[in-house]
Design a protein around this motif. Structure first.
Motif: not given
Ligand code: ATP
Ligand code: MG
Length: 250
Positions: A58-67, A79-85, A89-90
């Motif tokens: 959920i914080s963009g550090f891993y990409k989901p395989s699906s979903g 999306r990247s962790s930068m975009v999500i933060s 979301l922190v």
């Protein structure tokens, strides 16, 4: 920062079918849950249940395989962790988030780098954050030399200095004594009540989770076993069999 005009029924974050595989292992499997505005949501489950992986997804550090992952109704899947933060979301990390050789002040300033312009405004935010967390007297100390409980608070300070909509904490109570646990829980309630921030709390301290969370999601073998209020979760037979019963049986 969350505004009063935000539709209070719209989830802050929503996952649908969130799945992450590592080779043949499915660490997170078809996980659906939502985090609502102004709530403390507990994410619990035994070791290896998939809590930290869910955090990383959920914080963009891993990409989901699906979903998919939506934040405030926008599709943020992959999306990247930068975009999500930037969307509010922190997070903190299970094994520490601070720079040990820097002072507490410098550490908390790191959390202000995105979103606040000007050194004076950043300093002010860092000082306000330190005051709120009871860290003012430690501002000039090197973070790495401080007691473990204070270091945990500094990690929360770095994350909260950004004034996120959603603060995600991975096991913030590990190694804290009872007084520190009580203080941290009331701080989380203040973060929710005074700043309108939601909190996602991954934590093994069941007493604390039951006390502070508005709702709880239970993960087991990467899947959602139950979702509900602390009272509902405490009496859920699946949870008792798979998790709480198992724990007490140890
Ligand atoms: N980067 C990775 N590569 C391979 N397997 C991984 C990776 N990260 C996690 N896993 C595996 O995924 C499963 C879920 O791990 P995860 O760290 O999400 O569990 P957790 O619920 O946070 O556990 P804990 O309570 O011990 O922190 C475990 O079987 C773990 O070994
Ligand atoms: Mg973990």
């Amino acid at each position: 920062m969350q505004t009063e005009s935000q539709n209070s029924t719209e989830p802050l974050l929503k996952t649908s079918g969130l799945t992450r595989r590592f080779g043949g292992l499915i660490a997170v499997n078809d996980v659906d849950f939502e985090i609502r505005p102004r709530e403390i949501l507990g994410l619990i489950g035994p070791n290896g249940a998939g809590k930290s992986t869910t955090f990383n997804l959920i914080s963009g550090f891993y990409k989901p395989s699906s979903g998919s992952l939506k934040i405030l109704g926008s599709d943020c899947t992959g999306r990247s962790s930068m975009v999500i933060s930037r969307m509010g979301l922190v997070r903190t990390f299970q094994h520490g988030s601070l720079m040990p050789s820097m002072t507490v002040h410098e550490n908390i300033l790191l959390g202000t780098l995105h979103g606040i312009r000007g050194h004076a405004a950043r300093r002010k935010r860092a000082e306000e954050t330190a005051e709120m967390l009871g860290l003012t007297s430690y501002l000039a100390e090197s973070a790495g030399t401080l007691p473990h409980g204070i270091q945990r608070l500094v990690s929360i300070g770095i994350a909260f200095a950004a004034r996120p909509r959603l603060l995600c904490l991975d096991e913030p109570l590990t190694g804290l004594n009872q007084t520190e646990v009580t203080d941290t829980l009331s701080m989380l309630e203040r973060i929710r009540d005074d700043f309108g921030c939601s909190v996602l709390l991954v934590e093994h301290n069941m007493k604390a989770v039951m006390q502070v969370c508005d709702r709880i999601v239970v993960l087991h073998h990467g899947e959602v076993l139950a979702t509900g209020t602390p009272t509902e979760i405490r009496s859920d037979q699946n949870v008792i069999n798979a998790y709480l019963g198992h724990r007490h049986g140890n």
